[in-house]
Design an enzyme around this catalytic site. Structure first.
Site, mmCIF file in Angstrom:
data_model
loop_
_atom_site.group_PDB
_atom_site.id
_atom_site.type_symbol
_atom_site.label_atom_id
_atom_site.label_comp_id
_atom_site.label_asym_id
_atom_site.label_seq_id
_atom_site.Cartn_x
_atom_site.Cartn_y
_atom_site.Cartn_z
ATOM 1 N N LYS A 10 6.872 -5.641 2.045
ATOM 2 C CA LYS A 10 5.661 -6.267 2.393
ATOM 3 C C LYS A 10 4.872 -6.801 1.143
ATOM 4 O O LYS A 10 5.121 -5.874 0.082
ATOM 5 C CB LYS A 10 4.660 -5.583 3.465
ATOM 6 C CG LYS A 10 3.927 -4.157 2.899
ATOM 7 C CD LYS A 10 2.855 -4.449 2.144
ATOM 8 C CE LYS A 10 2.365 -2.900 1.683
ATOM 9 N NZ LYS A 10 1.284 -2.982 0.582
ATOM 10 N N ASP A 137 0.596 2.113 6.152
ATOM 11 C CA ASP A 137 1.224 0.947 6.360
ATOM 12 C C ASP A 137 2.550 0.826 7.129
ATOM 13 O O ASP A 137 3.323 -0.068 7.232
ATOM 14 C CB ASP A 137 1.831 0.735 4.858
ATOM 15 C CG ASP A 137 0.735 0.195 4.024
ATOM 16 O OD1 ASP A 137 -0.544 -0.310 4.360
ATOM 17 O OD2 ASP A 137 0.674 -0.061 2.670
HETATM 18 O O1 C5P Z 1 -1.846 6.109 4.560
HETATM 19 P P1 C5P Z 1 -1.124 6.388 3.463
HETATM 20 O O2 C5P Z 1 -0.677 7.982 3.663
HETATM 21 O O3 C5P Z 1 -0.268 5.584 3.109
HETATM 22 O O4 C5P Z 1 -2.392 6.373 2.561
HETATM 23 C C1 C5P Z 1 -2.154 7.060 0.928
HETATM 24 C C2 C5P Z 1 -3.417 7.281 0.541
HETATM 25 O O5 C5P Z 1 -4.218 5.976 -0.002
HETATM 26 C C3 C5P Z 1 -4.524 8.051 1.250
HETATM 27 O O6 C5P Z 1 -4.346 9.467 0.927
HETATM 28 C C4 C5P Z 1 -5.987 7.249 0.617
HETATM 29 O O7 C5P Z 1 -6.181 7.931 -0.693
HETATM 30 C C5 C5P Z 1 -5.240 5.792 0.185
HETATM 31 N N1 C5P Z 1 -5.717 5.009 1.337
HETATM 32 C C6 C5P Z 1 -7.240 4.696 1.762
HETATM 33 N N2 C5P Z 1 -7.502 3.871 2.636
HETATM 34 C C7 C5P Z 1 -6.586 3.262 3.339
HETATM 35 C C8 C5P Z 1 -5.220 3.702 3.120
HETATM 36 C C9 C5P Z 1 -4.787 4.453 2.083
HETATM 37 O O8 C5P Z 1 -8.073 5.257 0.932
HETATM 38 N N3 C5P Z 1 -6.702 2.375 4.362
#
Ligand code: C5P
Length: 299
Positions: A10, A137
């Site tokens: 993406k 994501d």
């Molecule tokens: O959700 P995911 O594990 O992909 O997110 C990785 C990191 O990115 C989270 O631990 C956080 O630090 C950050 N993040 C965030 N806000 C979001 C998505 C991700 O702060 N909406």
């Protein structure tokens, strides 16, 4: 019979970021566009759960239980009382730690592949629920196309796309950690009142019309200053793409992959050629979108 699922990368055409929430995440208005650059996840019955990976970045992919493909298999198996004894093979073409949802693609791909192999027939809602548990994501990797992601980015609304958008992606010499980029965003915005993130109506209209020039003039990424702060050389890559005729040049998601929107395939090829010659990036790829979400192959 092995099952193979193909999952797209993406690009975020808009990434509006709100302030840090009490749970550490950030509320987003995240306009995702899936592009035709794919990982393929193949699942085969095995004695125990194991993950292998091939592709240019394969040595950067963790093959232990933290791999999102492994976590997806384990979670689906847990919900249905199945032993997750499978071999998951990832044929990786999406850059690792690149801001293009490569790890998320593998999570969504493994989930759909295991659901097919085991005949669990989980509903779309349940699959999306597991995806949201795996990462912000991951739901989008399952659905593909174009979508507005709210909340952490996991609450999706499908968006209309009225044409094909031609992109060039420049992969950097090293990765960037998503949490580190969000931390840098917080540091740079300390003491600043950050408005609620909202999707731009002009941008949604541009997507719906297939209007590349209008999309280019409205595309934005609130994480870009943080990514550039951690990886200042990306400014040279962005400048090289702009100089070669890109309509828009922006960091993809949390980076460090940079994304360039071109008006047509010939212009995209020219931007790709110029970026390759610029010496400001590791590799260059072209891909168009929107691309379909996770798809079971050969069935
Ligand atoms: O959700 P995911 O594990 O992909 O997110 C990785 C990191 O990115 C989270 O631990 C956080 O630090 C950050 N993040 C965030 N806000 C979001 C998505 C991700 O702060 N909406």
């Amino acid at each position: 019979m092995p099952v193979t699922v193909r999952v797209p990368a993406k690009v975020n055409v808009q990434l509006a970021v709100g302030g840090a929430r009490p749970d550490g995440f950030h509320d987003l208005a995240n306009v995702f566009l899936a592009v035709g650059l794919y990982d393929e996840v193949t699942v085969t019955p095995a004695d125990e759960l194991r993950v292998t990976c091939t592709g240019p970045d394969a040595d950067l992919v963790p093959l232990d239980a933290t791999n999102l493909a492994a976590r997806a298999a384990v979670e689906l198996a847990r919900r249905y009382g199945i032993d997750p004894a499978v071999h998951l093979h990832i044929a990786k073409d999406i850059p690792v730690a690149g801001g293009m949802a490569g790890g998320s693609a593998d999570g969504a791909g493994a989930l759909l592949a295991c659901d097919t192999l085991w005949g669990t027939n989980a509903s779309r809602e349940e699959l999306l629920d597991i995806c949201a548990e795996l990462g912000s994501d991951v739901p989008f990797s399952l659905v593909g196309g174009a979508a507005l992601g709210l909340g952490r980015g996991e609450r999706l609304r499908a968006l209309e796309v009225g044409g094909t958008f031609h992109w060039v992606f420049a992969m950097a010499g090293r990765g960037l950690s998503t949490p580190a980029v969000f931390r840098e965003f917080d540091r740079m915005n300390e003491g600043v009142r950050i408005p609620e993130p909202v999707a731009s109506q002009e941008l949604l209209d541009a997507l719906a019309k297939g209007d590349a020039a209008a999309l280019a003039s409205t595309a934005s990424n609130d994480l870009q200053p943080a990514a550039l702060s951690l990886f200042p050389e990306l400014a040279d890559t962005l400048a090289a793409g702009r100089a070669a005729g890109a309509l828009a040049a922006l960091v993809s998601g949390s980076g460090p992959t940079t994304a360039f929107l071109a008006p047509d395939p010939d212009a995209a090829a020219e931007v790709a050629r110029a970026l390759s010659a610029s010496g400001t990036c590791r590799t260059v790829r072209t891909a168009s979108g929107a691309a379909p979400g996770a798809t079971v192959l050969g069935r």
